[in-house]
Design a protein around this motif. Structure first.
Motif, PDB file in Angstrom:
ATOM      1  N   VAL A 255      62.145  97.592  52.644  1.00 43.03           N
ATOM      2  CA  VAL A 255      62.695  97.081  53.898  1.00 43.03           C
ATOM      3  C   VAL A 255      63.633  98.090  54.658  1.00 43.03           C
ATOM      4  O   VAL A 255      64.064  97.694  55.523  1.00 43.03           O
ATOM      5  N   GLY A 256      63.722  99.349  54.170  1.00 39.05           N
ATOM      6  CA  GLY A 256      64.361 100.424  54.781  1.00 39.05           C
ATOM      7  C   GLY A 256      65.233 101.095  54.382  1.00 39.05           C
ATOM      8  O   GLY A 256      66.092 102.170  54.981  1.00 39.05           O
ATOM      9  N   PHE A 257      65.818 100.845  53.230  1.00 37.80           N
ATOM     10  CA  PHE A 257      67.131 101.526  52.528  1.00 37.80           C
ATOM     11  C   PHE A 257      66.483 102.765  52.244  1.00 37.80           C
ATOM     12  O   PHE A 257      65.529 103.246  51.496  1.00 37.80           O
ATOM     13  N   GLN A 258      67.372 103.804  52.571  1.00 42.34           N
ATOM     14  CA  GLN A 258      67.059 105.323  52.478  1.00 42.34           C
ATOM     15  C   GLN A 258      67.213 105.891  51.011  1.00 42.34           C
ATOM     16  O   GLN A 258      66.538 106.519  50.616  1.00 42.34           O
ATOM     17  N   ARG A 259      68.248 105.260  50.400  1.00 51.01           N
ATOM     18  CA  ARG A 259      68.539 105.675  49.089  1.00 51.01           C
ATOM     19  C   ARG A 259      68.967 104.865  48.092  1.00 51.01           C
ATOM     20  O   ARG A 259      69.804 103.859  48.455  1.00 51.01           O
ATOM     21  N   ILE A 260      68.570 104.572  46.930  1.00 52.04           N
ATOM     22  CA  ILE A 260      68.778 103.584  45.922  1.00 52.04           C
ATOM     23  C   ILE A 260      69.137 104.198  44.643  1.00 52.04           C
ATOM     24  O   ILE A 260      68.382 104.917  43.984  1.00 52.04           O
ATOM     25  N   ASP A 261      70.282 103.816  44.429  1.00 50.19           N
ATOM     26  CA  ASP A 261      71.065 104.380  42.966  1.00 50.19           C
ATOM     27  C   ASP A 261      71.198 103.250  42.040  1.00 50.19           C
ATOM     28  O   ASP A 261      71.612 102.004  42.750  1.00 50.19           O
ATOM     29  N   THR A 262      70.591 103.142  40.867  1.00 55.22           N
ATOM     30  CA  THR A 262      70.595 102.201  39.664  1.00 55.22           C
ATOM     31  C   THR A 262      71.445 102.469  38.673  1.00 55.22           C
ATOM     32  O   THR A 262      71.130 103.540  38.072  1.00 55.22           O
ATOM     33  N   TYR A 263      72.416 101.587  38.282  1.00 49.24           N
ATOM     34  CA  TYR A 263      73.308 101.952  37.214  1.00 49.24           C
ATOM     35  C   TYR A 263      73.075 100.814  36.124  1.00 49.24           C
ATOM     36  O   TYR A 263      72.590  99.765  36.329  1.00 49.24           O
ATOM     37  N   GLY A 264      73.072 101.190  34.885  1.00 48.48           N
ATOM     38  CA  GLY A 264      72.756 100.345  33.798  1.00 48.48           C
ATOM     39  C   GLY A 264      74.403 100.194  33.245  1.00 48.48           C
ATOM     40  O   GLY A 264      74.815 101.041  32.825  1.00 48.48           O
ATOM     41  N   ASP A 265      74.626  99.027  33.128  1.00 43.95           N
ATOM     42  CA  ASP A 265      75.829  98.512  32.663  1.00 43.95           C
ATOM     43  C   ASP A 265      77.030  99.374  33.050  1.00 43.95           C
ATOM     44  O   ASP A 265      77.792  99.833  32.318  1.00 43.95           O
ATOM     45  N   PHE A 266      76.954  99.761  34.520  1.00 39.24           N
ATOM     46  CA  PHE A 266      77.909 100.403  35.055  1.00 39.24           C
ATOM     47  C   PHE A 266      77.892 101.853  34.672  1.00 39.24           C
ATOM     48  O   PHE A 266      78.707 102.860  35.075  1.00 39.24           O
ATOM     49  N   GLN A 267      76.948 102.470  34.125  1.00 36.31           N
ATOM     50  CA  GLN A 267      76.854 103.915  33.988  1.00 36.31           C
ATOM     51  C   GLN A 267      75.667 104.497  34.838  1.00 36.31           C
ATOM     52  O   GLN A 267      74.719 103.616  34.843  1.00 36.31           O
ATOM     53  N   ASP A 268      75.842 105.547  35.169  1.00 33.08           N
ATOM     54  CA  ASP A 268      74.611 106.214  35.963  1.00 33.08           C
ATOM     55  C   ASP A 268      73.611 106.970  34.944  1.00 33.08           C
ATOM     56  O   ASP A 268      72.380 107.170  35.299  1.00 33.08           O
ATOM     57  N   SER A 269      73.922 107.088  33.729  1.00 37.74           N
ATOM     58  CA  SER A 269      72.765 107.623  32.725  1.00 37.74           C
ATOM     59  C   SER A 269      72.621 106.243  31.448  1.00 37.74           C
ATOM     60  O   SER A 269      73.709 106.142  31.025  1.00 37.74           O
ATOM     61  N   TYR A 270      71.229 106.197  31.452  1.00 43.35           N
ATOM     62  CA  TYR A 270      71.089 105.107  30.438  1.00 43.35           C
ATOM     63  C   TYR A 270      69.668 105.198  30.001  1.00 43.35           C
ATOM     64  O   TYR A 270      68.962 105.694  30.681  1.00 43.35           O
ATOM     65  N   SER A 271      69.259 104.558  28.888  1.00 42.57           N
ATOM     66  CA  SER A 271      67.905 104.614  28.623  1.00 42.57           C
ATOM     67  C   SER A 271      67.662 102.957  28.967  1.00 42.57           C
ATOM     68  O   SER A 271      68.491 102.100  28.773  1.00 42.57           O
ATOM     69  N   ASP A 272      66.190 102.886  29.524  1.00 41.77           N
ATOM     70  CA  ASP A 272      65.924 101.705  30.131  1.00 41.77           C
ATOM     71  C   ASP A 272      66.060 100.321  29.250  1.00 41.77           C
ATOM     72  O   ASP A 272      66.538  99.210  29.869  1.00 41.77           O
TER      73      ASP A 272
END
Ligand code: SAM
Length: 285
Positions: A255-272
């Motif tokens: 839909v046009g968002f340029q950058r998407i960051d996904t956090y896991g339980d509020f952390q930026d590094s996690y195993s899926d």
């Protein structure tokens, strides 16, 4: 959507008209075949008064406050956000938190019962007067005006949209209501893990009060039906669409968002497999 099987109340206006009668649906209605209820419009029949009243037992505010910490507040402040549209106000947890922190906040929900409860909570938690707007996300621009620095859609709310068309429409409405450098924050349960590995008890009590359980009763690629049981033995259900993480990221990009960051339980590094919840932060520019 023709899949709704519950008795419908012809006298209640469609969500988004801004005129829905409070407590129009006293009981949850899933009809004879609850597993066939896979319809975006059904949410107003699910968040009925009895459930809304118990929602704040289900989501213990104090515990939630502790587990969430300053994650969203710090994120918004670090980006210079001043105005926020809380698109899924529910009983008002985030709206109240935002007002407390001095953000200009508008509180939207498609359920009049939820907004009434949120307004009440605003007054009891700090004497805040919530600016509430009764609107459905799919027609947000019709009912809410102005542009915002940020839109938040939290508490696993986006999961209520059952068709891709509704998801795209909603994201397009959100996109249009953001300033040129605005951000959208959407969270979701980690459905990948449930779909791929089954449901572990570790997840059962997440963000619930001590005596309330939330369990999946049925799961397939198109439906996650959860059962919420309360100490007084009452039970309620929610039918949700099990969103896969990468699918949501793709829609946001498309839909046009340029950058998407996904956090896991509020952390930026996690195993899926690990996190219970994902938080997507999407930037418009
Ligand atoms: N954000 C709150 C929280 O975290 O406690 C509430 C979350 S509750 C799971 C989801 C909310 O989204 C409900 O209040 C429901 O009425 C609202 N909702 C679901 N679909 C919607 C739609 N299409 N338009 C507007 N609101 C919707």
């Amino acid at each position: 959507g023709s899949s709704r099987t519950g008795a419908t109340d012809a006298s209640s206006p469609e969500p988004g008209t801004g005129e829905q009668v409070i407590a129009a649906h006293p009981n949850q209605e899933f009809g004879d075949d609850p597993l066939a209820v896979r319809d975006t419009d059904h949410y107003t029949h699910e968040y009925v008064k009895g459930f809304v009243e118990k929602w704040d037992d289900l989501i213990d505010w104090k515990k939630r406050y502790e587990s969430e910490g300053r994650f969203f507040i710090d994120l918004l402040k670090s980006r210079g956000v001043k105005s926020v549209l809380d698109a899924a106000t529910g009983t008002g947890f985030h709206s109240v938190r935002l007002l407390e922190e001095g953000f200009e906040t508008v509180s939207v929900d498609g359920s009049a019962d939820m907004l009434a409860k949120a307004f009440e909570n605003g007054q009891s938690y700090g004497g805040h007067i919530l600016r509430t707007v009764h609107a459905d996300w799919r027609w947000l621009n019709r009912d809410v005006h102005g542009e915002y620095d940020a839109i938040i859609c939290l508490g696993n709310s986006f999961t209520h949209l059952f068709s891709e068309r509704d998801r795209r429409k909603t994201l397009a409405e959100f996109y249009a209501m953001l300033k040129h450098d605005g951000i959208l924050i959407i969270d979701q349960r980690n459905y990948d893990s449930i779909l791929d590995n089954g449901f572990s008890t570790k997840h059962t009590y997440y963000y619930c009060g001590d005596e309330v359980t939330a369990e999946p009763e049925y799961l397939d690629d198109g439906l996650a039906r959860f059962r919420y049981s309360f100490p007084d033995k009452s039970q309620y259900h929610l039918n949700m669409f099990p969103l896969r993480k990468d699918y949501v990221r793709r829609l946001l990009r498309e839909v046009g968002f340029q950058r998407i960051d996904t956090y896991g339980d509020f952390q930026d590094s996690y195993s899926d497999d690990e996190p219970d919840f994902f938080v997507h932060v999407a930037e418009k520019h």
